[in-house]
Design a protein around this motif. Sequence first.
Motif, PDB file in Angstrom:
ATOM      1  N   GLN A  41      -0.474  -2.393  -6.534  1.00 22.52           N
ATOM      2  CA  GLN A  41      -0.028  -1.549  -5.431  1.00 22.52           C
ATOM      3  C   GLN A  41      -0.990  -0.388  -5.212  1.00 22.52           C
ATOM      4  O   GLN A  41      -1.337  -0.057  -4.069  1.00 22.52           O
ATOM      5  CB  GLN A  41       1.372  -1.015  -5.732  1.00 22.52           C
ATOM      6  N   LEU A  42      -1.438   0.238  -6.298  1.00 15.59           N
ATOM      7  CA  LEU A  42      -2.367   1.353  -6.189  1.00 15.59           C
ATOM      8  C   LEU A  42      -3.688   0.903  -5.566  1.00 15.59           C
ATOM      9  O   LEU A  42      -4.257   1.602  -4.717  1.00 15.59           O
ATOM     10  CB  LEU A  42      -2.609   1.947  -7.576  1.00 15.59           C
ATOM     11  N   THR A  43      -4.150  -0.281  -5.952  1.00 19.51           N
ATOM     12  CA  THR A  43      -5.387  -0.816  -5.385  1.00 19.51           C
ATOM     13  C   THR A  43      -5.210  -1.125  -3.905  1.00 19.51           C
ATOM     14  O   THR A  43      -6.116  -0.875  -3.095  1.00 19.51           O
ATOM     15  CB  THR A  43      -5.824  -2.077  -6.147  1.00 19.51           C
ATOM     16  N   ALA A  44      -4.045  -1.654  -3.535  1.00 16.72           N
ATOM     17  CA  ALA A  44      -3.785  -1.933  -2.119  1.00 16.72           C
ATOM     18  C   ALA A  44      -3.852  -0.656  -1.292  1.00 16.72           C
ATOM     19  O   ALA A  44      -4.381  -0.653  -0.173  1.00 16.72           O
ATOM     20  CB  ALA A  44      -2.423  -2.593  -1.960  1.00 16.72           C
ATOM     21  N   PHE A  45      -3.337   0.446  -1.833  1.00 14.57           N
ATOM     22  CA  PHE A  45      -3.405   1.720  -1.109  1.00 14.57           C
ATOM     23  C   PHE A  45      -4.844   2.198  -0.968  1.00 14.57           C
ATOM     24  O   PHE A  45      -5.290   2.562   0.131  1.00 14.57           O
ATOM     25  CB  PHE A  45      -2.573   2.776  -1.839  1.00 14.57           C
ATOM     26  N   ALA A  93       0.827  -1.209   0.000  1.00 15.90           N
ATOM     27  CA  ALA A  93       0.000   0.000   0.000  1.00 15.90           C
ATOM     28  C   ALA A  93       0.864   1.264   0.000  1.00 15.90           C
ATOM     29  O   ALA A  93       0.495   2.275  -0.617  1.00 15.90           O
ATOM     30  CB  ALA A  93      -0.926  -0.001   1.199  1.00 15.90           C
ATOM     31  N   THR A  94       2.006   1.228   0.684  1.00 17.94           N
ATOM     32  CA  THR A  94       2.897   2.389   0.696  1.00 17.94           C
ATOM     33  C   THR A  94       3.428   2.682  -0.709  1.00 17.94           C
ATOM     34  O   THR A  94       3.503   3.847  -1.128  1.00 17.94           O
ATOM     35  CB  THR A  94       4.074   2.150   1.660  1.00 17.94           C
ATOM     36  N   LYS A  95       3.786   1.642  -1.444  1.00 24.21           N
ATOM     37  CA  LYS A  95       4.207   1.837  -2.839  1.00 24.21           C
ATOM     38  C   LYS A  95       3.075   2.409  -3.672  1.00 24.21           C
ATOM     39  O   LYS A  95       3.283   3.257  -4.548  1.00 24.21           O
ATOM     40  CB  LYS A  95       4.689   0.519  -3.416  1.00 24.21           C
ATOM     41  N   GLY A  96       1.847   1.951  -3.406  1.00 26.93           N
ATOM     42  CA  GLY A  96       0.699   2.495  -4.113  1.00 26.93           C
ATOM     43  C   GLY A  96       0.457   3.959  -3.790  1.00 26.93           C
ATOM     44  O   GLY A  96       0.050   4.739  -4.654  1.00 26.93           O
ATOM     45  N   ARG A  97       0.746   4.337  -2.544  1.00 24.45           N
ATOM     46  CA  ARG A  97       0.597   5.745  -2.163  1.00 24.45           C
ATOM     47  C   ARG A  97       1.571   6.620  -2.933  1.00 24.45           C
ATOM     48  O   ARG A  97       1.226   7.724  -3.373  1.00 24.45           O
ATOM     49  CB  ARG A  97       0.827   5.903  -0.660  1.00 24.45           C
ATOM     50  N   HIS A  98       2.793   6.135  -3.111  1.00 24.34           N
ATOM     51  CA  HIS A  98       3.774   6.889  -3.889  1.00 24.34           C
ATOM     52  C   HIS A  98       3.297   7.058  -5.333  1.00 24.34           C
ATOM     53  O   HIS A  98       3.460   8.130  -5.937  1.00 24.34           O
ATOM     54  CB  HIS A  98       5.129   6.184  -3.861  1.00 24.34           C
ATOM     55  N   LEU A  99       2.713   6.005  -5.915  1.00 28.89           N
ATOM     56  CA  LEU A  99       2.180   6.102  -7.279  1.00 28.89           C
ATOM     57  C   LEU A  99       1.023   7.097  -7.331  1.00 28.89           C
ATOM     58  O   LEU A  99       0.903   7.875  -8.275  1.00 28.89           O
ATOM     59  CB  LEU A  99       1.705   4.726  -7.747  1.00 28.89           C
ATOM     60  N   PHE A 100       0.167   7.064  -6.322  1.00 27.93           N
ATOM     61  CA  PHE A 100      -0.975   7.974  -6.248  1.00 27.93           C
ATOM     62  C   PHE A 100      -0.491   9.427  -6.230  1.00 27.93           C
ATOM     63  O   PHE A 100      -1.043  10.290  -6.920  1.00 27.93           O
ATOM     64  CB  PHE A 100      -1.775   7.654  -4.985  1.00 27.93           C
ATOM     65  N   ALA A 101       0.557   9.699  -5.433  1.00 34.70           N
ATOM     66  CA  ALA A 101       1.083  11.063  -5.333  1.00 34.70           C
ATOM     67  C   ALA A 101       1.855  11.449  -6.589  1.00 34.70           C
ATOM     68  O   ALA A 101       1.722  12.574  -7.093  1.00 34.70           O
ATOM     69  CB  ALA A 101       1.976  11.181  -4.105  1.00 34.70           C
ATOM     70  N   ARG A 102       2.654  10.508  -7.113  1.00 34.83           N
ATOM     71  CA  ARG A 102       3.500  10.806  -8.267  1.00 34.83           C
ATOM     72  C   ARG A 102       2.682  11.141  -9.504  1.00 34.83           C
ATOM     73  O   ARG A 102       3.089  11.949 -10.343  1.00 34.83           O
ATOM     74  CB  ARG A 102       4.406   9.609  -8.550  1.00 34.83           C
ATOM     75  N   ARG A 119      -5.427 -10.469   9.810  1.00 39.28           N
ATOM     76  CA  ARG A 119      -4.304 -10.715   8.902  1.00 39.28           C
ATOM     77  C   ARG A 119      -3.864  -9.427   8.211  1.00 39.28           C
ATOM     78  O   ARG A 119      -2.660  -9.140   8.107  1.00 39.28           O
ATOM     79  CB  ARG A 119      -4.704 -11.767   7.856  1.00 39.28           C
ATOM     80  N   LEU A 120      -4.821  -8.617   7.738  1.00 46.81           N
ATOM     81  CA  LEU A 120      -4.490  -7.357   7.068  1.00 46.81           C
ATOM     82  C   LEU A 120      -3.792  -6.398   8.030  1.00 46.81           C
ATOM     83  O   LEU A 120      -2.761  -5.796   7.682  1.00 46.81           O
ATOM     84  CB  LEU A 120      -5.762  -6.708   6.529  1.00 46.81           C
ATOM     85  N   LEU A 121      -4.344  -6.254   9.237  1.00 42.02           N
ATOM     86  CA  LEU A 121      -3.760  -5.323  10.203  1.00 42.02           C
ATOM     87  C   LEU A 121      -2.401  -5.813  10.687  1.00 42.02           C
ATOM     88  O   LEU A 121      -1.455  -5.023  10.823  1.00 42.02           O
ATOM     89  CB  LEU A 121      -4.712  -5.141  11.381  1.00 42.02           C
ATOM     90  N   GLY A 122      -2.270  -7.120  10.922  1.00 40.20           N
ATOM     91  CA  GLY A 122      -0.987  -7.661  11.379  1.00 40.20           C
ATOM     92  C   GLY A 122       0.109  -7.470  10.350  1.00 40.20           C
ATOM     93  O   GLY A 122       1.248  -7.126  10.697  1.00 40.20           O
ATOM     94  N   ARG A 123      -0.223  -7.682   9.078  1.00 40.74           N
ATOM     95  CA  ARG A 123       0.778  -7.488   8.018  1.00 40.74           C
ATOM     96  C   ARG A 123       1.208  -6.029   7.950  1.00 40.74           C
ATOM     97  O   ARG A 123       2.406  -5.723   7.785  1.00 40.74           O
ATOM     98  CB  ARG A 123       0.193  -7.933   6.680  1.00 40.74           C
ATOM     99  N   ALA A 124       0.264  -5.109   8.065  1.00 34.51           N
ATOM    100  CA  ALA A 124       0.594  -3.687   7.986  1.00 34.51           C
ATOM    101  C   ALA A 124       1.491  -3.263   9.149  1.00 34.51           C
ATOM    102  O   ALA A 124       2.468  -2.520   8.960  1.00 34.51           O
ATOM    103  CB  ALA A 124      -0.690  -2.859   7.960  1.00 34.51           C
ATOM    104  N   TRP A 125       1.195  -3.726  10.363  1.00 35.63           N
ATOM    105  CA  TRP A 125       2.030  -3.392  11.519  1.00 35.63           C
ATOM    106  C   TRP A 125       3.434  -3.963  11.361  1.00 35.63           C
ATOM    107  O   TRP A 125       4.428  -3.295  11.668  1.00 35.63           O
ATOM    108  CB  TRP A 125       1.387  -3.911  12.803  1.00 35.63           C
ATOM    109  N   ALA A 126       3.530  -5.206  10.872  1.00 34.57           N
ATOM    110  CA  ALA A 126       4.851  -5.812  10.695  1.00 34.57           C
ATOM    111  C   ALA A 126       5.666  -5.049   9.660  1.00 34.57           C
ATOM    112  O   ALA A 126       6.871  -4.802   9.847  1.00 34.57           O
ATOM    113  CB  ALA A 126       4.691  -7.275  10.286  1.00 34.57           C
ATOM    114  N   ASP A 127       5.026  -4.641   8.553  1.00 36.95           N
ATOM    115  CA  ASP A 127       5.738  -3.896   7.514  1.00 36.95           C
ATOM    116  C   ASP A 127       6.186  -2.532   8.028  1.00 36.95           C
ATOM    117  O   ASP A 127       7.309  -2.087   7.755  1.00 36.95           O
ATOM    118  CB  ASP A 127       4.842  -3.725   6.284  1.00 36.95           C
ATOM    119  N   ALA A 128       5.302  -1.847   8.768  1.00 38.62           N
ATOM    120  CA  ALA A 128       5.653  -0.525   9.292  1.00 38.62           C
ATOM    121  C   ALA A 128       6.801  -0.627  10.285  1.00 38.62           C
ATOM    122  O   ALA A 128       7.696   0.229  10.315  1.00 38.62           O
ATOM    123  CB  ALA A 128       4.423   0.116   9.942  1.00 38.62           C
TER     124      ALA A 128
END
Length: 471
Positions: free
Chosen positions: A173-177, A70-79, A439-448
């Motif tokens: 990635q954009l969809t994940a964001f 999702a973070t990569k998707g955010r960069h695409l969204f901004a770029r 699962r979604l929240l745990g993955r996001a916390w681990a990545d952050a």
Amino acid sequence: MDEQDSLEEEPRTPRGWSSHPPEKMLITPWIAGLGGLTVFLFVVFVVVWLPVHTFDPPASADWAPLSDQATKGRHLFARNNCFVCHSGYSRPQDVRQALYFLYPKVSQPGDFYGSDQSPNLLGTERTGPDLSQESGWHPDDWQFAHFYDARFTDPLSLMPPMRSLFSNGQVEQLTAFVETRSGKSGLLRYAGQLYAKRVVTTVQGFPQPYRGFSGAHKPIVEQKEVAPPPNQLEEAPNLSQIDRSYWLSGDPLPVTEGNLLRGKEVFLQRCVGCHGTKGNGKGPGARFFSPPPADFTDKDDACCGGDTGPGDFYFRILRGWTGTGMENFGERLSVDDIWRVVLFVKTIPNKTLREDVVPEPKDYITWQPSKELLAWVKGRQQLANNVSFSKTQSKDPFMQEAMRVFPGLNPADRVVVNGLGTPLSLTDAAAGIRAIYDRLLGRAWADAKRRGDKLPAASQRDIPPTVPGQQ
């Protein structure tokens, strides 16, 4: 010397007074420019730099970090300047803020805590809808079709096609964001969307949808024959996603040429991107979806289907069908126009979508509830046992989400779905949604944590999600 000459020779200042010093410009253009630049930089410092570096509100109860994807998707969204048309926060003064689907909550400062969401992609133009609360209102395959060409999902959209801007991996990635940017409440909706996708594809015998933009070059997914469980209404799983108050509802509008013509007009404006100009479910966006859009050309389905009554169609247009590409039109169409579309859909088997054909009352196919449906609602899922009639409302957010996704189920209902692994019930749905959410929240916390992002106390993760705007 004459009198005139003597007057010209007289001094200009009175006698005894000192002469005026030569005039000089005290503020030169260089000094004026430097002063203006100083004022400008001071305003930027106070309005921009100072708030960004000193305003540090704690994370809100609804905040959740973003995964790496999702973070990569955010960069695409901004770029790609998507925030120019789509804002990233919902304001109290927004005219649609209180509507259930698009604006279920007003954004809070703590919703954008942490380095992965800061600075927030606020945006101000709002040519398109606000996306701060977009997560979970559409499945992934709808997002893929929408990014490929927005007119596949909304023929009236102003959004340009994105198929030349993003690769398959990038649109993932954009969809994940987009699907996870809305905090815990958004993750809860997204978990409900993923669970519903599994249910509807299993019930109807379809594979999982194509990923990314690959569906644009693939055939429409094919259905496998699925034998319904014995002694159970074939359409029972589909009806579980329709409030049972609508199962036997008729269309309140009369079947007139005017109503049918208006229904056709709205259908051509809103529905052909998915359902096609022939109403056969083969519109340009259909290749992305699983299940694919509904085919309205079958006369037997129009008159006698267990889940194709006027009330069933009305509810799906009004509120959408979670897990499918069918989205809600409740805040874009009037109640009467939705009923007019329902009237017109019942004429499509008689070729009323042909150009220059005006649908007439004789083309309308009257729906009659089947004996099987009447027996089912009399013995197994009685209309009076509507969960909405319960005086005690559940406070468990996962149960609330299950009730939103499956409004046709009562707490005591157990519908069999071959291949699902569990009965289709509110209890099992709430458990399944919770597992996906964790699962979604745990993955996001681990990545952050791995990225070294600023994180609040670990107890923040254990705060349960809320269901803002839940009715």
